[in-house]
Write an enzyme that holds these catalytic residues in place. Sequence first.
Site, PDB file in Angstrom:
ATOM      1  N   GLU A  95       3.362 -20.937  -8.764  1.00  0.00           N
ATOM      2  CA  GLU A  95       2.277 -21.914  -8.980  1.00  0.00           C
ATOM      3  C   GLU A  95       1.748 -21.821 -10.409  1.00  0.00           C
ATOM      4  O   GLU A  95       1.305 -22.822 -10.973  1.00  0.00           O
ATOM      5  CB  GLU A  95       1.161 -21.683  -7.946  1.00  0.00           C
ATOM      6  CG  GLU A  95       1.609 -22.157  -6.563  1.00  0.00           C
ATOM      7  CD  GLU A  95       0.923 -21.458  -5.399  1.00  0.00           C
ATOM      8  OE1 GLU A  95      -0.082 -20.763  -5.606  1.00  0.00           O
ATOM      9  OE2 GLU A  95       1.430 -21.614  -4.262  1.00  0.00           O
ATOM     10  N   GLU A 146      10.315 -15.094  -4.202  1.00  0.00           N
ATOM     11  CA  GLU A 146       9.610 -16.160  -3.503  1.00  0.00           C
ATOM     12  C   GLU A 146      10.304 -17.491  -3.777  1.00  0.00           C
ATOM     13  O   GLU A 146      10.005 -18.157  -4.780  1.00  0.00           O
ATOM     14  CB  GLU A 146       8.163 -16.253  -3.996  1.00  0.00           C
ATOM     15  CG  GLU A 146       7.355 -15.002  -3.782  1.00  0.00           C
ATOM     16  CD  GLU A 146       5.861 -15.315  -3.732  1.00  0.00           C
ATOM     17  OE1 GLU A 146       5.270 -15.089  -2.684  1.00  0.00           O
ATOM     18  OE2 GLU A 146       5.326 -15.820  -4.720  1.00  0.00           O
ATOM     19  N   ASN A 176      -2.187 -12.710  -0.908  1.00  0.00           N
ATOM     20  CA  ASN A 176      -2.479 -13.552  -2.069  1.00  0.00           C
ATOM     21  C   ASN A 176      -3.390 -14.684  -1.603  1.00  0.00           C
ATOM     22  O   ASN A 176      -2.933 -15.652  -1.014  1.00  0.00           O
ATOM     23  CB  ASN A 176      -1.146 -14.098  -2.629  1.00  0.00           C
ATOM     24  CG  ASN A 176      -1.355 -15.038  -3.806  1.00  0.00           C
ATOM     25  OD1 ASN A 176      -2.456 -15.151  -4.329  1.00  0.00           O
ATOM     26  ND2 ASN A 176      -0.290 -15.716  -4.217  1.00  0.00           N
ATOM     27  N   SER A 187       5.990 -18.393   3.169  1.00  0.00           N
ATOM     28  CA  SER A 187       5.755 -18.670   4.594  1.00  0.00           C
ATOM     29  C   SER A 187       6.070 -17.473   5.496  1.00  0.00           C
ATOM     30  O   SER A 187       6.593 -17.656   6.598  1.00  0.00           O
ATOM     31  CB  SER A 187       6.531 -19.919   5.034  1.00  0.00           C
ATOM     32  OG  SER A 187       6.104 -21.041   4.288  1.00  0.00           O
ATOM     33  N   HIS A 217       3.813 -16.049 -10.867  1.00  0.00           N
ATOM     34  CA  HIS A 217       3.844 -16.758  -9.584  1.00  0.00           C
ATOM     35  C   HIS A 217       4.296 -18.201  -9.845  1.00  0.00           C
ATOM     36  O   HIS A 217       3.919 -18.805 -10.854  1.00  0.00           O
ATOM     37  CB  HIS A 217       2.459 -16.729  -8.929  1.00  0.00           C
ATOM     38  CG  HIS A 217       2.493 -17.222  -7.521  1.00  0.00           C
ATOM     39  ND1 HIS A 217       2.560 -18.567  -7.228  1.00  0.00           N
ATOM     40  CD2 HIS A 217       2.523 -16.574  -6.338  1.00  0.00           C
ATOM     41  CE1 HIS A 217       2.621 -18.708  -5.911  1.00  0.00           C
ATOM     42  NE2 HIS A 217       2.603 -17.513  -5.352  1.00  0.00           N
ATOM     43  N   LYS A 228      -5.017 -16.801  -3.284  1.00  0.00           N
ATOM     44  CA  LYS A 228      -4.961 -18.007  -4.133  1.00  0.00           C
ATOM     45  C   LYS A 228      -6.383 -18.532  -4.386  1.00  0.00           C
ATOM     46  O   LYS A 228      -7.307 -17.745  -4.491  1.00  0.00           O
ATOM     47  CB  LYS A 228      -4.036 -19.062  -3.506  1.00  0.00           C
ATOM     48  CG  LYS A 228      -2.666 -18.468  -3.146  1.00  0.00           C
ATOM     49  CD  LYS A 228      -1.646 -19.500  -2.812  1.00  0.00           C
ATOM     50  CE  LYS A 228      -0.320 -18.827  -2.492  1.00  0.00           C
ATOM     51  NZ  LYS A 228       0.739 -19.776  -2.226  1.00  0.00           N
ATOM     52  N   GLY A 263       4.279 -22.002   1.064  1.00  0.00           N
ATOM     53  CA  GLY A 263       3.291 -22.914   1.640  1.00  0.00           C
ATOM     54  C   GLY A 263       3.881 -24.086   2.397  1.00  0.00           C
ATOM     55  O   GLY A 263       3.177 -25.033   2.734  1.00  0.00           O
TER      56      GLY A 263
HETATM   57  P1  PGA Z   1       2.783 -18.626   1.483  1.00  0.00           P
HETATM   58  O1  PGA Z   1       2.544 -18.185  -0.031  1.00  0.00           O
HETATM   59  O2  PGA Z   1       2.816 -17.386   2.324  1.00  0.00           O
HETATM   60  O3  PGA Z   1       1.622 -19.520   1.813  1.00  0.00           O
HETATM   61  O4  PGA Z   1       4.094 -19.363   1.525  1.00  0.00           O
HETATM   62  C1  PGA Z   1       3.190 -17.063  -0.566  1.00  0.00           C
HETATM   63  C2  PGA Z   1       2.869 -16.945  -2.038  1.00  0.00           C
HETATM   64  O5  PGA Z   1       2.785 -17.960  -2.721  1.00  0.00           O
HETATM   65  O6  PGA Z   1       2.684 -15.826  -2.573  1.00  0.00           O
END
Ligand code: PGA
Length: 239
Positions: free
Chosen positions: A91, A155, A11, A197, A89, A13, A161
């Site tokens: 976000e 998640e 992903n 992460s 997601h 982003k 993140g």
């Molecule tokens: P991350 O993001 O690996 O940076 O924690 C995962 C995601 O949001 O899909």
Amino acid sequence: MHSRKLLIAANLKMNPLPEGALQVDSPYRERADIDIVIFPSFLDIAACREAKFLLGGQYGHPENAGARTGDISMAMLAAAGCRYVLCGHSERRQYHGETGKDIVEQVIAALEVNIHPIICVGETEKERHTGEEKKVIENQLKGLPLESAITIAYEPVWAIGTGKTASPQDAEEMHAFIRSLLPEDKQEETRILYGGSMKPENAEELLQQPNIDGGLIGGASLKLDQFARIVEIAATMTF
Ligand code: PGA
């Protein structure tokens, strides 16, 4: 060994393709032993399609077309060669105010144009502290067509993140719980990914869990060497 084929998803982003992403030895390339899907920004979809990557959209609007400045529809994603889409997601829930109803509409619209939705669910840190995490996930899954061909990504919001990861035991417990909420005849085949992460250092112990069928990877997917290592780790676990 896993009974389901592992899926490792990148992903990206709101980031451009990293240097070397389109090269012949790119770790984003499809392979036979595990599924690799890349979710680039909309601007990079054409380049990824030309590179013959298995492609997904990071978001799709449920309406086919119309006056929606800045949006792109599921039908447009399908026409651009996307086979997957991320729905819900955290976000998008947090920064774009997407609600459970929006996410149900997105999933239905994706399925109508033969795009496979990866539905993201996850609790906040506060919800975990107060012991509400399972209730939250159950609510997020309500109303969704779980009998369809879908993938779920667990998640935990506090792990995205942040460098913090759910322990393999906590993640496995939640994945098993999510599986128990699926219709009985879909429990065996539906993949449930872990996201938050995931990196080369923790991928092995997470992917070893029987109910973790792959990863949705943000930060580490932007570093090609790290993503390649995660892919290799996943490949060693395949039958
Ligand atoms: P991350 O993001 O690996 O940076 O924690 C995962 C995601 O949001 O899909």
